[in-house]
Design an enzyme around this catalytic site. Structure first.
Site, mmCIF file in Angstrom:
data_model
loop_
_atom_site.group_PDB
_atom_site.id
_atom_site.type_symbol
_atom_site.label_atom_id
_atom_site.label_comp_id
_atom_site.label_asym_id
_atom_site.label_seq_id
_atom_site.Cartn_x
_atom_site.Cartn_y
_atom_site.Cartn_z
ATOM 1 N N SER A 178 0.868 -1.183 0.000
ATOM 2 C CA SER A 178 0.000 0.000 0.000
ATOM 3 C C SER A 178 0.900 1.226 0.000
ATOM 4 C CB SER A 178 -0.845 0.002 1.282
ATOM 5 O OG SER A 178 -1.476 1.259 1.478
ATOM 6 N N TYR B 2 -1.728 -1.072 10.454
ATOM 7 C CA TYR B 2 -1.850 -1.337 9.011
ATOM 8 C C TYR B 2 -0.562 -0.896 8.302
ATOM 9 C CZ TYR B 2 -3.775 -1.209 4.242
ATOM 10 O OH TYR B 2 -4.004 -1.411 2.896
HETATM 11 N N1 LIG Z 1 -8.553 -0.258 -1.585
HETATM 12 C C1 LIG Z 1 -7.488 0.497 -1.351
HETATM 13 O O1 LIG Z 1 -7.535 1.743 -1.357
HETATM 14 C C2 LIG Z 1 -6.160 -0.152 -1.057
HETATM 15 C C3 LIG Z 1 -5.026 0.654 -0.999
HETATM 16 C C4 LIG Z 1 -3.788 0.078 -0.715
HETATM 17 C C5 LIG Z 1 -3.689 -1.283 -0.511
HETATM 18 N N2 LIG Z 1 -4.825 -2.054 -0.558
HETATM 19 C C6 LIG Z 1 -4.657 -3.502 -0.318
HETATM 20 O O2 LIG Z 1 -5.268 -4.201 -1.385
HETATM 21 C C7 LIG Z 1 -5.580 -5.521 -0.942
HETATM 22 C C8 LIG Z 1 -6.960 -5.900 -1.438
HETATM 23 O O3 LIG Z 1 -7.919 -5.085 -0.776
HETATM 24 P P1 LIG Z 1 -9.168 -4.424 -1.518
HETATM 25 O O4 LIG Z 1 -8.953 -2.974 -1.513
HETATM 26 O O5 LIG Z 1 -9.440 -5.107 -2.782
HETATM 27 O O6 LIG Z 1 -10.322 -4.685 -0.432
HETATM 28 P P2 LIG Z 1 -11.503 -5.750 -0.356
HETATM 29 O O7 LIG Z 1 -12.444 -5.559 -1.482
HETATM 30 O O8 LIG Z 1 -12.031 -5.648 1.028
HETATM 31 O O9 LIG Z 1 -10.769 -7.152 -0.566
HETATM 32 C C9 LIG Z 1 -10.074 -7.791 0.469
HETATM 33 C C10 LIG Z 1 -9.953 -9.260 0.116
HETATM 34 O O10 LIG Z 1 -9.195 -9.927 1.134
HETATM 35 C C11 LIG Z 1 -9.868 -11.119 1.477
HETATM 36 N N3 LIG Z 1 -9.568 -11.551 2.826
HETATM 37 C C12 LIG Z 1 -9.660 -10.830 3.973
HETATM 38 N N4 LIG Z 1 -9.339 -11.619 5.019
HETATM 39 C C13 LIG Z 1 -9.046 -12.840 4.520
HETATM 40 C C14 LIG Z 1 -8.655 -14.082 5.094
HETATM 41 N N5 LIG Z 1 -8.495 -14.236 6.431
HETATM 42 N N6 LIG Z 1 -8.429 -15.138 4.283
HETATM 43 C C15 LIG Z 1 -8.593 -15.008 2.946
HETATM 44 N N7 LIG Z 1 -8.957 -13.869 2.340
HETATM 45 C C16 LIG Z 1 -9.186 -12.802 3.125
HETATM 46 C C17 LIG Z 1 -11.351 -10.802 1.298
HETATM 47 O O11 LIG Z 1 -12.090 -11.985 1.063
HETATM 48 P P3 LIG Z 1 -13.042 -12.740 2.109
HETATM 49 O O12 LIG Z 1 -13.595 -11.713 3.053
HETATM 50 O O13 LIG Z 1 -14.065 -13.382 1.228
HETATM 51 O O14 LIG Z 1 -12.154 -13.740 2.767
HETATM 52 C C18 LIG Z 1 -11.307 -9.952 0.025
HETATM 53 O O15 LIG Z 1 -11.329 -10.791 -1.105
HETATM 54 C C19 LIG Z 1 -5.403 -5.516 0.573
HETATM 55 O O16 LIG Z 1 -4.173 -6.141 0.904
HETATM 56 C C20 LIG Z 1 -5.348 -4.032 0.907
HETATM 57 O O17 LIG Z 1 -4.617 -3.788 2.089
HETATM 58 C C21 LIG Z 1 -6.045 -1.524 -0.844
#
Ligand SMILES: NC(=O)c1ccc[n+]([C@@H]2O[C@H](COP(=O)([O-])OP(=O)(O)OC[C@H]3O[C@@H](n4cnc5c(N)ncnc54)[C@H](OP(=O)(O)O)[C@@H]3O)[C@@H](O)[C@H]2O)c1
Length: 246
Positions: free
Chosen positions: A140, A153
């Site tokens: 991130s 985080y």
């Molecule tokens: N969105 C942003 O602005 C942003 C910015 C920087 C970095 N990120 C990073 O991008 C990545 C993806 O996040 P996103 O933004 O796409 O959010 P999201 O839509 O909430 O997706 C998060 C994913 O992680 C999975 N997950 C959470 N806990 C889990 C577990 N214990 N086992 C397996 N899967 C798990 C969730 O699936 P289930 O709940 O179905 O398990 C979901 O598929 C994360 O690492 C986040 O920190 C996001």
């Protein structure tokens, strides 16, 4: 640039947001994707959308090493090999340390740190055996600097950066043929903020995401780019943020 046609890619966090969109983009470009997350119905629907020639799925939790090993085994069983891992699952409950959300802190350590390690531990034996493989991890922008309101985080995302770059250098020294990429997204419109407790700060962050946040395809296209490079090119670090994000 080469392409991802025929590459087998395991994606954690594939049930929503960045992971789900990356699965769509990679599959549209000919890759075979193996979807991992806990919400089985979401995975089933996405795999159905992509078609059984291009996608397999397994309801699995990144905090359990045996689940990640089962995902790696499924990839080999269904598609005969594993070319890349996109270790992307993560959570961001948010909040100041003074709020003492100890459960949230520990969940972030379990998912954002140990989850990445479990997924790597599951694919590394395969990559070491075949002397080839690519590990892409979602850090991130919070992994490139420290910000208030998200201390743990930030720590978990800094961990990814430090661990993966050390591993990259080991892989070079060992000539294991394994490449690594750390991706640092800025604000992306996904479900990530859903777990943040309601507060004035959360409302402000939501408004910011609404106004300038990128759609998840910005990151999906970045993953397509890094996985499309020839074997002798390693795109190690990629920051992708909205042009209006400082
Ligand atoms: N969105 C942003 O602005 C942003 C910015 C920087 C970095 N990120 C990073 O991008 C990545 C993806 O996040 P996103 O933004 O796409 O959010 P999201 O839509 O909430 O997706 C998060 C994913 O992680 C999975 N997950 C959470 N806990 C889990 C577990 N214990 N086992 C397996 N899967 C798990 C969730 O699936 P289930 O709940 O179905 O398990 C979901 O598929 C994360 O690492 C986040 O920190 C996001």
């Amino acid at each position: 640039m080469q392409n991802v046609d025929g590459k087998v890619v395991i994606i954690t966090g594939a049930s929503s947001g960045i992971g789900a969109e990356t699965a769509r983009v990679l599959a549209a470009n000919g890759a075979k994707v193996v979807l991992s997350a806990r919400r089985e119905e979401r995975l089933k629907a996405l795999a159905g959308e992509l078609g059984s020639d291009h996608a397999a799925y397994l309801a699995s939790d990144v905090t359990a090493l045996k689940d990640m090993q089962a995902v790696a085994a499924l990839a080999q069983e269904r598609f005969g090999k594993v070319d890349a891992l996109f270790a992307n699952a993560g959570i961001m409950p948010g909040g100041n340390m003074s709020e003492l959300d100890v459960t949230g802190w520990m969940n972030m350590v379990d998912i954002n740190i140990k989850g990445v390690l479990n997924a790597m531990a599951a694919v590394l034996p395969v990559f070491l055996e075949q002397r080839r493989g690519h590990i892409v991890v979602t850090s991130s922008c919070a992994g490139t600097r420290s910000v208030p309101g998200n201390a743990v985080y930030c720590g978990t995302k800094h961990f990814v950066r430090a661990m993966l770059d050390s591993f990259r250098q080991e892989a070079v020294a060992e000539q294991s043929g394994i490449r690594t990429t750390t991706i640092y997204p800025g604000a992306i419109k996904t479900e990530l903020l859903n777990t943040v407790a309601p507060s004035e700060t959360k409302t402000m962050v939501e408004q910011f995401y609404e106004n300038v946040g990128l759609e998840p395809d910005a990151i999906a296209n970045a993953v397509l780019y890094v996985l499309s490079q020839p074997d002798n090119v390693d795109v190690c670090d990629l920051v992708v943020r909205p042009s209006m994000e400082a």
